[in-house]
Design an enzyme around this catalytic site. Structure first.
Site, PDB file in Angstrom:
ATOM      1  N   GLU A 112     -46.922  95.281   6.101  1.00 52.21           N
ATOM      2  CA  GLU A 112     -47.919  94.198   6.137  1.00 52.21           C
ATOM      3  C   GLU A 112     -48.708  94.245   7.450  1.00 52.21           C
ATOM      4  O   GLU A 112     -49.882  93.881   7.507  1.00 52.21           O
ATOM      5  CB  GLU A 112     -47.248  92.826   5.995  1.00 52.21           C
ATOM      6  CG  GLU A 112     -46.366  92.647   4.761  1.00 52.21           C
ATOM      7  CD  GLU A 112     -47.142  92.410   3.466  1.00 52.21           C
ATOM      8  OE1 GLU A 112     -48.387  92.515   3.451  1.00 52.21           O
ATOM      9  OE2 GLU A 112     -46.475  92.119   2.452  1.00 52.21           O
ATOM     10  N   GLU A 116     -58.906  81.376  -0.646  1.00 50.11           N
ATOM     11  CA  GLU A 116     -59.324  82.631  -1.277  1.00 50.11           C
ATOM     12  C   GLU A 116     -60.455  82.407  -2.266  1.00 50.11           C
ATOM     13  O   GLU A 116     -60.439  82.911  -3.382  1.00 50.11           O
ATOM     14  CB  GLU A 116     -58.099  83.281  -1.971  1.00 50.11           C
ATOM     15  CG  GLU A 116     -58.184  84.792  -2.053  1.00 50.11           C
ATOM     16  CD  GLU A 116     -56.875  85.424  -2.532  1.00 50.11           C
ATOM     17  OE1 GLU A 116     -55.801  85.041  -2.040  1.00 50.11           O
ATOM     18  OE2 GLU A 116     -56.949  86.308  -3.393  1.00 50.11           O
ATOM     19  N   LYS A 120     -53.638  86.968  10.770  1.00 52.55           N
ATOM     20  CA  LYS A 120     -53.473  86.201   9.531  1.00 52.55           C
ATOM     21  C   LYS A 120     -54.140  84.834   9.672  1.00 52.55           C
ATOM     22  O   LYS A 120     -54.819  84.357   8.750  1.00 52.55           O
ATOM     23  CB  LYS A 120     -51.976  86.050   9.220  1.00 52.55           C
ATOM     24  CG  LYS A 120     -51.665  85.229   7.980  1.00 52.55           C
ATOM     25  CD  LYS A 120     -51.453  86.057   6.744  1.00 52.55           C
ATOM     26  CE  LYS A 120     -51.352  85.205   5.480  1.00 52.55           C
ATOM     27  NZ  LYS A 120     -50.048  85.231   4.834  1.00 52.55           N
ATOM     28  N   ARG A 141     -60.207  85.835   2.272  1.00 54.06           N
ATOM     29  CA  ARG A 141     -58.750  85.983   2.289  1.00 54.06           C
ATOM     30  C   ARG A 141     -58.256  87.084   1.356  1.00 54.06           C
ATOM     31  O   ARG A 141     -57.154  87.626   1.540  1.00 54.06           O
ATOM     32  CB  ARG A 141     -58.100  84.632   1.927  1.00 54.06           C
ATOM     33  CG  ARG A 141     -56.595  84.634   2.074  1.00 54.06           C
ATOM     34  CD  ARG A 141     -55.988  83.244   1.961  1.00 54.06           C
ATOM     35  NE  ARG A 141     -54.545  83.330   2.091  1.00 54.06           N
ATOM     36  CZ  ARG A 141     -53.737  82.318   2.421  1.00 54.06           C
ATOM     37  NH1 ARG A 141     -54.248  81.130   2.640  1.00 54.06           N
ATOM     38  NH2 ARG A 141     -52.443  82.476   2.515  1.00 54.06           N
ATOM     39  N   ARG A 152     -45.496  64.802  -4.236  1.00 52.42           N
ATOM     40  CA  ARG A 152     -46.844  65.373  -4.053  1.00 52.42           C
ATOM     41  C   ARG A 152     -47.066  65.933  -2.654  1.00 52.42           C
ATOM     42  O   ARG A 152     -48.191  66.053  -2.184  1.00 52.42           O
ATOM     43  CB  ARG A 152     -47.938  64.355  -4.360  1.00 52.42           C
ATOM     44  CG  ARG A 152     -47.878  63.855  -5.792  1.00 52.42           C
ATOM     45  CD  ARG A 152     -49.118  63.079  -6.147  1.00 52.42           C
ATOM     46  NE  ARG A 152     -48.914  62.396  -7.395  1.00 52.42           N
ATOM     47  CZ  ARG A 152     -48.338  61.195  -7.505  1.00 52.42           C
ATOM     48  NH1 ARG A 152     -47.954  60.553  -6.412  1.00 52.42           N
ATOM     49  NH2 ARG A 152     -48.173  60.658  -8.679  1.00 52.42           N
TER      50      ARG A 152
HETATM   51  N1  NAD Z   1     -46.409  83.229   0.937  1.00 49.50           N
HETATM   52  C1  NAD Z   1     -46.935  84.345   1.365  1.00 49.50           C
HETATM   53  O1  NAD Z   1     -48.046  84.376   1.890  1.00 49.50           O
HETATM   54  C2  NAD Z   1     -46.134  85.603   1.249  1.00 49.50           C
HETATM   55  C3  NAD Z   1     -46.571  86.756   1.905  1.00 49.50           C
HETATM   56  C4  NAD Z   1     -45.783  87.899   1.828  1.00 49.50           C
HETATM   57  C5  NAD Z   1     -44.595  87.885   1.096  1.00 49.50           C
HETATM   58  N2  NAD Z   1     -44.217  86.747   0.455  1.00 49.50           N
HETATM   59  C6  NAD Z   1     -42.966  86.712  -0.316  1.00 49.50           C
HETATM   60  O2  NAD Z   1     -41.884  86.964   0.573  1.00 49.50           O
HETATM   61  C7  NAD Z   1     -40.795  87.542  -0.165  1.00 49.50           C
HETATM   62  C8  NAD Z   1     -40.308  88.744   0.586  1.00 49.50           C
HETATM   63  O3  NAD Z   1     -39.915  88.342   1.877  1.00 49.50           O
HETATM   64  P1  NAD Z   1     -38.757  89.092   2.674  1.00 49.50           P
HETATM   65  O4  NAD Z   1     -39.069  90.532   2.696  1.00 49.50           O
HETATM   66  O5  NAD Z   1     -38.576  88.364   3.935  1.00 49.50           O
HETATM   67  O6  NAD Z   1     -37.500  88.963   1.689  1.00 49.50           O
HETATM   68  P2  NAD Z   1     -36.233  87.996   1.652  1.00 49.50           P
HETATM   69  O7  NAD Z   1     -36.545  86.637   2.071  1.00 49.50           O
HETATM   70  O8  NAD Z   1     -35.648  88.193   0.312  1.00 49.50           O
HETATM   71  O9  NAD Z   1     -35.277  88.646   2.778  1.00 49.50           O
HETATM   72  C9  NAD Z   1     -34.813  89.979   2.625  1.00 49.50           C
HETATM   73  C10 NAD Z   1     -33.281  90.047   2.809  1.00 49.50           C
HETATM   74  O10 NAD Z   1     -32.954  89.837   4.174  1.00 49.50           O
HETATM   75  C11 NAD Z   1     -31.995  88.782   4.297  1.00 49.50           C
HETATM   76  N3  NAD Z   1     -32.271  88.167   5.590  1.00 49.50           N
HETATM   77  C12 NAD Z   1     -33.318  87.374   5.919  1.00 49.50           C
HETATM   78  N4  NAD Z   1     -33.337  87.135   7.231  1.00 49.50           N
HETATM   79  C13 NAD Z   1     -32.261  87.777   7.756  1.00 49.50           C
HETATM   80  C14 NAD Z   1     -31.760  87.903   9.067  1.00 49.50           C
HETATM   81  N5  NAD Z   1     -32.392  87.389  10.128  1.00 49.50           N
HETATM   82  N6  NAD Z   1     -30.627  88.630   9.255  1.00 49.50           N
HETATM   83  C15 NAD Z   1     -30.005  89.204   8.197  1.00 49.50           C
HETATM   84  N7  NAD Z   1     -30.453  89.142   6.937  1.00 49.50           N
HETATM   85  C16 NAD Z   1     -31.580  88.428   6.719  1.00 49.50           C
HETATM   86  C17 NAD Z   1     -32.206  87.929   3.092  1.00 49.50           C
HETATM   87  O11 NAD Z   1     -31.054  87.189   2.768  1.00 49.50           O
HETATM   88  C18 NAD Z   1     -32.528  88.984   2.032  1.00 49.50           C
HETATM   89  O12 NAD Z   1     -31.337  89.560   1.552  1.00 49.50           O
HETATM   90  C19 NAD Z   1     -41.341  87.864  -1.526  1.00 49.50           C
HETATM   91  O13 NAD Z   1     -40.912  86.874  -2.424  1.00 49.50           O
HETATM   92  C20 NAD Z   1     -42.859  87.781  -1.347  1.00 49.50           C
HETATM   93  O14 NAD Z   1     -43.520  87.428  -2.537  1.00 49.50           O
HETATM   94  C21 NAD Z   1     -44.958  85.620   0.524  1.00 49.50           C
HETATM   95 ZN    ZN Z   2     -47.348  91.272   0.867  1.00 48.28          ZN
END
Ligand code: NAD
Ligand code: ZN
Length: 376
Positions: A192, A244, A234, A252, A128
């Protein structure tokens, strides 16, 4: 205005009783262990990463954990959003069960938004809820995903359908990790940031216009200010409306700017677009809707499109974009309330409002904007 001197800067997410620091600086993984120690007396920790990030950064993180007296175990999941799933979460639970991971022991996410959402979901649900630490490594995660406590996994029916709120106890942003992010992922995350500027900070929007080239060049001082200002934005939104549920203002939900149509595009393209690229296109459509429906000035729209383009984000979709299919997908979007699609739209650069149930023709036109000729 911002204490940018190469040192660590901190944004506090000031939630009553659950305030936590967001530490931002270079070479920060080396200090991560000490930061975690400041909020945990546990002897063990679990680190979750993906197979791109692990080989680059897990050793540095685990060394600093060890120096701070944590014995750590590493779980590496395949990269990509497909790992943000219940079956993948179940595999992490199996490891937690095998090691008898207890209530006080932190789970640490090392990676982009995918790893953060998956590890956060597991941390929220195991026993939890156990302490959760974010060590984000992408622009998307630094400026958005790591702050605010939204965790989720995807369901085959859609993104982020299974999840909950679970705030981290610490966010530790090592800007050096951005050096290895692919150009495409780096640029995608910038969408973003433009979103944050449009929803509440016109000065920050102008800052993007003035520093677009330096942002793209990933200049150290610029990156720190860039991440700092995003996290501050943020944090302010999250503190005002953590779950939200605001009814008197947009709260939010403002963060959904560009995401309603953006998500529909993202799923239509079968996730071939980066999340940030789809959000950039969603922003273009949202600006168009705002011009049509709430008097958002056309010159502002042009500024937004010009900034996105300067940041190398796509502002027009591929010709295969299917407008009718996007409309159908909007009907299935989880932001639908009482069968009425609502959109967050800007009234000016720096302020947004709800737009309730716009005429379908206006939504269609806004999507068509993504197929219009490029502005000169
Ligand atoms: N929780 C939230 O508030 C929130 C907000 C925005 C996005 N998200 C989520 O985040 C995800 C997208 O995040 P993202 O764009 O970071 O994608 P991701 O985590 O898939 O990373 C993108 C790619 O970069 C690689 N990578 C990551 N860090 C690296 C580094 N330092 N050097 C080399 N390669 C690296 C990863 O292995 C992947 O192939 C989605 O699932 C989205 O829904 C969540
Ligand atoms: Zn987003």
């Amino acid at each position: 205005m911002t204490p940018m001197n190469g040192d660590v800067v901190t944004v506090t997410v000031d939630l009553p009783g659950r305030a936590y620091p967001v530490r931002i600086g270079q070479h920060l993984l080396a200090s991560a262990g000490a930061f975690v120690r400041a909020c945990s007396r546990a002897a063990r920790a679990l680190v979750v990463t993906d197979s791109n990030v692990g080989p680059l950064y897990a050793a540095a993180l685990q060394e600093s954990l060890q120096a701070a007296g944590f014995e750590s175990e590493l779980i590496t999941v395949p990269p990509g959003d497909a790992s943000k799933s219940l079956p993948q979460a179940a595999q992490v639970y199996d490891v937690l069960a095998a090691r008898r991971h207890d209530r006080g022991e932190p789970i640490i996410a090392l990676g982009g938004g995918m790893v953060g959402d998956l590890a956060g979901f597991v941390a929220a649900t195991w026993l939890r809820g156990v302490p959760f630490v974010q060590c984000p490594t992408t622009v998307e995660a630094d400026v958005d995903a790591s702050v605010g406590g939204k965790t989720a996994v995807n369901h085959p029916m859609g993104k982020n359908l299974i999840g909950c709120f679970h705030q981290p106890v610490l966010v530790c942003i090592d800007l050096d990790c951005l050096r290895t992010v692919s150009r495409r992922d780096f640029v995608a995350g910038l969408a973003e940031s433009v979103k944050h500027a449009i929803i509440r900070d016109s000065a920050f929007f102008e800052w993007h216009e003035a520093h677009a080239a330096a942002i793209l060049a990933a200049r150290n001082d610029i990156l720190q200010e860039f991440v700092y200002r995003n996290c501050r934005c943020k944090a302010a939104v999250v503190v005002a409306d953590e779950r939200e549920t605001a009814t008197t203002d947009v709260g939010r939900a403002a963060l959904n700017l560009g995401h309603t149509i953006g998500h529909a595009i993202e799923t239509q393209c079968n996730y071939e677009l980066r999340h940030g690229e789809a959000v950039g296109l969603g922003l273009v459509a949202a600006m168009d809707l705002a011009v049509r429906c709430v008097g958002f000035p056309d010159p502002h729209r042009q500024r937004v499109e010009a900034l996105l383009a300067r940041l190398e984000l796509p502002i027009r979709a591929s010709k295969t974009l299917d407008c009718q299919d996007i409309l159908r997908r909007l009907g299935a979007d989880k932001k639908v309330r009482d069968r009425t699609v609502r959109f967050i739209v800007p009234v000016t650069i720096g302020a947004v409002r709800w737009l309730d149930a716009p005429a379908i023709a206006d939504v269609e036109q806004a999507i068509q904007r993504l197929l219009a000729p490029m502005p000169r």
